[in-house]
Design a protein around this motif. Structure first.
Motif, short mmCIF file in Angstrom:
data_model
loop_
_atom_site.label_atom_id
_atom_site.label_comp_id
_atom_site.label_asym_id
_atom_site.label_seq_id
_atom_site.Cartn_x
_atom_site.Cartn_y
_atom_site.Cartn_z
N PHE A 7 0.85 -1.19 0.00
CA PHE A 7 0.00 0.00 0.00
C PHE A 7 0.88 1.24 0.00
CE2 PHE A 7 -2.64 -3.28 1.90
CZ PHE A 7 -3.84 -3.12 1.21
N LEU A 8 0.43 2.30 -0.66
CA LEU A 8 1.20 3.53 -0.74
C LEU A 8 1.42 4.16 0.63
CD1 LEU A 8 -0.30 5.18 -3.94
CD2 LEU A 8 2.06 4.42 -3.63
N SER A 9 0.48 3.99 1.53
CA SER A 9 0.61 4.55 2.87
C SER A 9 0.00 3.59 3.87
CB SER A 9 -0.06 5.92 2.97
OG SER A 9 -1.45 5.82 2.71
N ASN A 10 0.49 3.67 5.11
CA ASN A 10 -0.04 2.81 6.16
C ASN A 10 0.58 3.22 7.50
OD1 ASN A 10 -1.84 0.76 6.89
ND2 ASN A 10 -1.13 -0.54 5.20
N ARG A 11 0.22 2.51 8.55
CA ARG A 11 0.79 2.73 9.86
C ARG A 11 1.69 1.57 10.24
NH1 ARG A 11 -4.02 5.10 13.79
NH2 ARG A 11 -4.72 6.78 12.41
N TYR A 12 2.50 1.81 11.28
CA TYR A 12 3.29 0.71 11.85
C TYR A 12 3.37 0.91 13.36
CZ TYR A 12 7.06 4.21 11.47
OH TYR A 12 7.81 5.35 11.56
N TYR A 13 3.66 -0.16 14.07
CA TYR A 13 3.69 -0.13 15.52
C TYR A 13 5.09 0.18 16.04
CZ TYR A 13 -0.93 -2.37 15.63
OH TYR A 13 -2.25 -2.65 15.48
N THR A 14 5.13 0.89 17.16
CA THR A 14 6.38 1.09 17.89
C THR A 14 6.14 0.80 19.37
OG1 THR A 14 5.99 3.46 18.27
CG2 THR A 14 7.18 2.85 16.28
N PHE A 15 7.12 0.14 19.97
CA PHE A 15 7.06 -0.12 21.41
C PHE A 15 7.67 1.06 22.15
CE2 PHE A 15 6.65 -4.29 19.62
CZ PHE A 15 5.94 -5.04 20.55
N ALA A 16 7.20 1.32 23.35
CA ALA A 16 7.80 2.35 24.19
C ALA A 16 9.26 2.02 24.45
CB ALA A 16 7.04 2.46 25.51
N ASP A 52 2.35 2.03 20.19
CA ASP A 52 1.94 3.25 19.49
C ASP A 52 1.75 2.93 18.02
OD1 ASP A 52 1.47 5.77 18.53
OD2 ASP A 52 3.47 6.56 19.00
N ASN A 53 0.54 3.13 17.52
CA ASN A 53 0.28 2.84 16.10
C ASN A 53 0.06 4.11 15.28
OD1 ASN A 53 -2.25 3.69 16.91
ND2 ASN A 53 -3.37 2.02 15.90
N THR A 54 0.50 5.25 15.82
CA THR A 54 0.31 6.50 15.08
C THR A 54 1.39 6.77 14.02
OG1 THR A 54 1.45 7.76 16.81
CG2 THR A 54 -0.95 7.56 16.98
N PRO A 55 2.62 6.22 14.15
CA PRO A 55 3.61 6.47 13.09
C PRO A 55 3.13 5.94 11.74
CG PRO A 55 4.69 5.61 15.04
CD PRO A 55 3.22 5.46 15.27
N THR A 56 3.41 6.69 10.69
CA THR A 56 2.96 6.30 9.35
C THR A 56 4.09 6.44 8.34
OG1 THR A 56 2.22 8.54 8.79
CG2 THR A 56 0.60 7.08 9.83
N PRO A 65 14.42 -2.65 15.85
CA PRO A 65 14.67 -1.22 15.64
C PRO A 65 15.74 -1.00 14.59
CG PRO A 65 15.77 -1.94 17.62
CD PRO A 65 14.98 -3.12 17.13
N ALA A 66 15.76 0.20 14.06
CA ALA A 66 16.76 0.58 13.06
C ALA A 66 16.87 2.10 13.06
CB ALA A 66 16.38 0.08 11.67
N SER A 67 18.00 2.59 12.65
CA SER A 67 18.13 4.04 12.51
C SER A 67 17.14 4.57 11.49
CB SER A 67 19.56 4.40 12.12
OG SER A 67 19.97 3.67 10.98
N GLY A 68 16.94 3.81 10.41
CA GLY A 68 15.98 4.21 9.39
C GLY A 68 15.55 3.03 8.56
N TYR A 69 14.39 3.13 7.94
CA TYR A 69 13.88 2.10 7.04
C TYR A 69 13.45 2.75 5.73
CZ TYR A 69 13.67 -1.92 10.24
OH TYR A 69 13.99 -2.96 11.07
N THR A 70 13.47 1.95 4.67
CA THR A 70 12.95 2.35 3.37
C THR A 70 11.69 1.55 3.07
OG1 THR A 70 15.16 2.85 2.50
CG2 THR A 70 13.41 2.50 0.89
#
Length: 335
Positions: free
Chosen positions: A50-59, A85-89, A279-284
């Motif tokens: 999907f072009l856009s979506n959310r992903y989960y993050t743990f505290a 937290d499921n607000t990151p997109t 975790p990662a510094s960044g994802y593509t």
């Protein structure tokens, strides 16, 4: 017979016996090697449908809090819950470029030009260079990561370091060690990847503290892998791409260019591959719905009405900082 001066015949010249035509065995094109581009190598790629979506993050403290207690059977066990937290997109965007090639020009061109290949290379390299510049301008700068350090010539404070081309007073091994420990203390993960510009790398590879580590090794030059090993990292990527800064059409004699990655460096944690709860510094985030996502898709669209072939290239992705404390940025690392 004596001829008047005006009637003296000129001897045959080189131009009379040969008409210059383009060589069929060579042509000249200044192209940066695809291996030069590193934007695709730093952040792991996650295919998305999907072009856009959310992903989960743990505290952050989920797996670092000491919650276990001594317990007596028959009594309630110590317990706790964790937050999600499921607000990151993410939001994948297209990058595209095309070249129109008239049929009459293509048919009339000398074979050495090989227009189809040249156009495909032109479109591909244009997109790859744009991707490299975008990564550098977005992530390879101060203010993005949890820790930002600036190179100075003397008297460094806590957020500064001595520029690494000061071979007497600087110590890049100590600077990287401090950065690695900073990341580990904040996240629990040990950084494993570094990125530095060509200008920084060329200064660092002849730094006395680096060369000292290999003084008994019979090697002609210090390589990126050797520097990575000295710094306690798995991989070192060199940002060596350049971009034209002169006006288009100014001519070869007036061509000027600049380094895409400046005089900076970065160190961070990058997992071998993306996975759940990793975790990662960044994802593509690479959209796979219309082709290659983070890779360049090339297609040729014939326009019979106007007798033009449009060679089109496009990508569709989103790159995001996932863990800003998993990276440390070194600005102005050399003079």
């Amino acid at each position: 017979m004596n001829y008047p001066y005006s009637e003296i015949r000129k001897a045959a010249d080189v131009g009379d016996v040969h008409v210059d035509v383009p060589l069929t065995t060579m042509s000249v094109a200044y192209m940066q090697s695809i291996d030069t581009f590193i934007a695709t190598k730093v952040f792991p790629t996650i295919p998305v449908t999907f072009l856009s979506n959310r992903y989960y993050t743990f505290a952050r403290d989920t797996f670092f809090r000491n919650r276990a207690r001594k317990w007596t059977p028959g009594t309630p066990m110590p317990q706790s819950m964790f937050d999600l937290d499921n607000t990151p997109t993410y939001s994948c965007q297209f990058r595209a470029f095309e070249h129109p090639l008239r049929w009459d020009i293509a048919r009339n061109a000398d074979s050495v030009i090989n227009f189809e290949r040249a156009v495909a290379e032109f479109v591909t390299h244009t997109l790859l260079l744009g991707r490299e510049i975008e990564w550098s301008q977005t992530f390879f700068k101060s203010g993005v990561w949890g820790t930002n350090l600036t190179g100075v010539t003397s008297g460094p404070s806590s957020d500064q370091f001595i520029k690494w081309d000061d071979y007497v007073n600087s110590n890049p091994i100590e600077d990287f060690t401090k950065a690695i420990l900073t990341i580990k203390s904040k996240t629990g993960y040990t950084p494993n990847v570094a990125v530095m510009s060509e200008q920084v790398y060329q200064k660092l590879r002849i730094h006395p503290v680096i060369k000292e580590m290999y003084k008994y090794v019979q090697v002609p030059v210090v390589t990126p892998d050797m520097i990575a090993n000295v710094l306690g990292l798995e991989k070192l990527y060199i940002g060596s791409a350049i971009v034209a800064t002169s006006e288009e059409g100014a001519g070869d004699d007036n061509f000027t260019a600049d380094w895409v990655f400046g005089k900076n460096a970065w160190v961070g944690y990058v997992p071998p591959s993306p996975s759940l709860m990793m975790p990662a510094s960044g994802y593509t985030f690479s959209f796979t719905g219309l082709g290659g996502g983070y890779e360049v898709v090339i297609q040729r669209i014939p326009d019979q009405r106007h007798m033009v072939d449009y060679t089109q290239g496009y990508m569709c992705y989103d790159q995001k900082v996932i863990g800003k404390d998993l990276g440390v940025f070194f600005a102005d690392a050399v003079s």
